[in-house]
Design a protein around this motif. Sequence first.
Motif, mmCIF file in Angstrom:
data_model
loop_
_atom_site.group_PDB
_atom_site.id
_atom_site.type_symbol
_atom_site.label_atom_id
_atom_site.label_comp_id
_atom_site.label_asym_id
_atom_site.label_seq_id
_atom_site.Cartn_x
_atom_site.Cartn_y
_atom_site.Cartn_z
ATOM 1 N N GLN A 16 0.826 -1.206 0.000
ATOM 2 C CA GLN A 16 0.000 0.000 0.000
ATOM 3 C C GLN A 16 0.865 1.263 0.000
ATOM 4 O O GLN A 16 0.546 2.240 -0.680
ATOM 5 C CB GLN A 16 -0.930 -0.005 1.208
ATOM 6 N N LEU A 17 1.948 1.230 0.754
ATOM 7 C CA LEU A 17 2.862 2.364 0.769
ATOM 8 C C LEU A 17 3.532 2.558 -0.594
ATOM 9 O O LEU A 17 3.683 3.690 -1.060
ATOM 10 C CB LEU A 17 3.927 2.171 1.851
ATOM 11 N N GLU A 18 3.915 1.475 -1.215
ATOM 12 C CA GLU A 18 4.537 1.557 -2.539
ATOM 13 C C GLU A 18 3.547 2.077 -3.573
ATOM 14 O O GLU A 18 3.937 2.777 -4.518
ATOM 15 C CB GLU A 18 5.077 0.196 -2.952
ATOM 16 N N ALA A 19 2.270 1.756 -3.391
ATOM 17 C CA ALA A 19 1.250 2.277 -4.305
ATOM 18 C C ALA A 19 1.112 3.790 -4.165
ATOM 19 O O ALA A 19 0.825 4.503 -5.142
ATOM 20 C CB ALA A 19 -0.090 1.602 -4.022
ATOM 21 N N ILE A 20 1.328 4.299 -2.966
ATOM 22 C CA ILE A 20 1.234 5.743 -2.720
ATOM 23 C C ILE A 20 2.484 6.461 -3.199
ATOM 24 O O ILE A 20 2.410 7.511 -3.853
ATOM 25 C CB ILE A 20 1.028 6.017 -1.215
ATOM 26 N N LEU A 21 3.658 5.890 -2.917
ATOM 27 C CA LEU A 21 4.933 6.595 -3.089
ATOM 28 C C LEU A 21 5.775 6.099 -4.254
ATOM 29 O O LEU A 21 6.762 6.738 -4.624
ATOM 30 C CB LEU A 21 5.764 6.468 -1.801
ATOM 31 N N GLY A 22 5.408 4.967 -4.813
ATOM 32 C CA GLY A 22 6.278 4.312 -5.777
ATOM 33 C C GLY A 22 7.319 3.473 -5.055
ATOM 34 O O GLY A 22 7.628 3.730 -3.881
ATOM 35 N N LYS A 23 7.873 2.495 -5.726
ATOM 36 C CA LYS A 23 8.834 1.609 -5.057
ATOM 37 C C LYS A 23 10.091 2.346 -4.623
ATOM 38 O O LYS A 23 10.717 1.979 -3.619
ATOM 39 C CB LYS A 23 9.195 0.443 -5.979
ATOM 40 N N ASP A 24 10.466 3.406 -5.344
ATOM 41 C CA ASP A 24 11.666 4.144 -4.953
ATOM 42 C C ASP A 24 11.407 5.050 -3.755
ATOM 43 O O ASP A 24 12.339 5.650 -3.216
ATOM 44 C CB ASP A 24 12.196 4.955 -6.126
ATOM 45 N N GLY A 25 10.156 5.149 -3.329
ATOM 46 C CA GLY A 25 9.821 5.966 -2.177
ATOM 47 C C GLY A 25 9.704 5.184 -0.886
ATOM 48 O O GLY A 25 9.353 5.750 0.155
ATOM 49 N N VAL A 26 10.010 3.880 -0.939
ATOM 50 C CA VAL A 26 9.953 3.024 0.253
ATOM 51 C C VAL A 26 11.288 2.302 0.386
ATOM 52 O O VAL A 26 11.720 1.593 -0.522
ATOM 53 C CB VAL A 26 8.808 2.000 0.166
ATOM 54 N N ILE A 27 11.957 2.495 1.500
ATOM 55 C CA ILE A 27 13.265 1.867 1.746
ATOM 56 C C ILE A 27 13.077 0.727 2.730
ATOM 57 O O ILE A 27 12.587 0.923 3.848
ATOM 58 C CB ILE A 27 14.276 2.894 2.287
#
Length: 488
Positions: A16-27
């Motif tokens: 869900q976080l990756e859907a919001i931020l994109g995969k490069d926005g989640v570490i």
Amino acid sequence: MLLKNPPKISPNLIKQLEAILGKDGVIRRKDELLTYECDGITGYRQRPALVVLPRSTAEIAAVVKLCHDNEIAWVARGAGTGLSGGALPLEEGILIVTARMNQILRVDLDNQRVVVQPGVINNWVTQAVSGAGFYYAPDPSSQIICSIGGNVAENSGGVHCLKYGVTTNHVMGLKIVLPDGSIIDVGGAVPEQPGYDLTGLFVGSEGTLGIATEITLRILKTPESICVLLADFTSIEAAGQAVADIIKSGMIPAGMEIMDNLSINAVEDVVATGCYPRDAESVLLVELDGLGVEVARNKHRVAEICRQNGARNITTANDAETRFKLWKGRKAAFAAAGKISPNYFVQDGVIPRTQLVYVLQEIKALSEKYGYKIANVFHAGDGNLHPLILYDNKVEGAWEEVEELGGEILKLCVRVGGSLSGEHGIGIDKNCYMPAMFNEIDLETMGYVRDCFNPKGLANPGKLFPTPRSCGEAANAKIQGFAGVDVF
């Protein structure tokens, strides 16, 4: 407030976080998460479960709403230059890093306003408006790397806070994402606002009330004339007395800074200004600004007061290049401490100016008692001390002793009528000392305010206020001297 048995972050939540931020926005990778395990105070370390990198208010709101619905605790972080552990992550929490939100959104020179995102670096604001004859006054020593969002959270100051105040005096309005994910606007483009001063309440709240995503700042006209004086003394107490006498005379310099011999030699080793005499026990920097005739008169008055207090030499600089050279050493003082010690622990207490001489003597006595050298660099004009305790973290037990020594300095500041912090905040470093300044009812009342904004306790839990768990883990040294005062 600390959460009991916090829920773990599930694979579905990560999607869900990756859907919001994109995969490069989640570490997620453990080696990448190490970058975020501490802020500027390295004695406290904790790797977060996850780091997210939003780019907008909407993305932050969506992330915070997701945390709220899943009861996941979170911590906001700017550039990571904080010095109180305020951005220390949580083991099972999410770290929301605002570094990608680094745009200056609007510049309104006519009304002396600038609107920025939280990731904008402090010095960028002045760079953006200096060509038009304006500047942004709050100037922490870390201004070339610290972010405005972090400055707001900690209510940062700087060398010019004596005359111009700290961050709260220059924030006009805020767009805030609350801990439930809702968005509010407080304050505005004009200083007179009806109702509660929610802007003032939020500045310095250390991430416990939400995240500022847009910040309206006041900028100032560049003064007609600026002069910097550097006076050197054979004792730090003499420099401290000169500060008290300058203020007593009725003058309000833009800034007054003191550095001791340890700091003088450290900065000369690193930045080689050639301006700081290595044999001086202390130097006092005084900056005067305003109308040309006022500055010309006051520089002679300041020089005379310094001489009356035993100043050996006085250097005066009116041109920008020489002024910059004189300030260069002071701005580099914290970094230069790494030249003379493997590690250092900086504190941030405030005292009345009239207590400078006494407190400096007491700090010297504490240094001798504990066996650790202390370099003193501080905003002398408003009594904001920054003692740097030098130590080697490789020595077993050194950190615990240094932490206790830092606590003794804080208790000394409060004892003479001062404060636990002038600009670095409370964070996790000082929260157990809060009962030194505030009684049970004071702390409970502040807790009511926090709970109104943050009822689930998900926003930066465990910071700012003392908690039974954190105070228990801090050992008796942290709360020694506060017996009979309850914490919550």
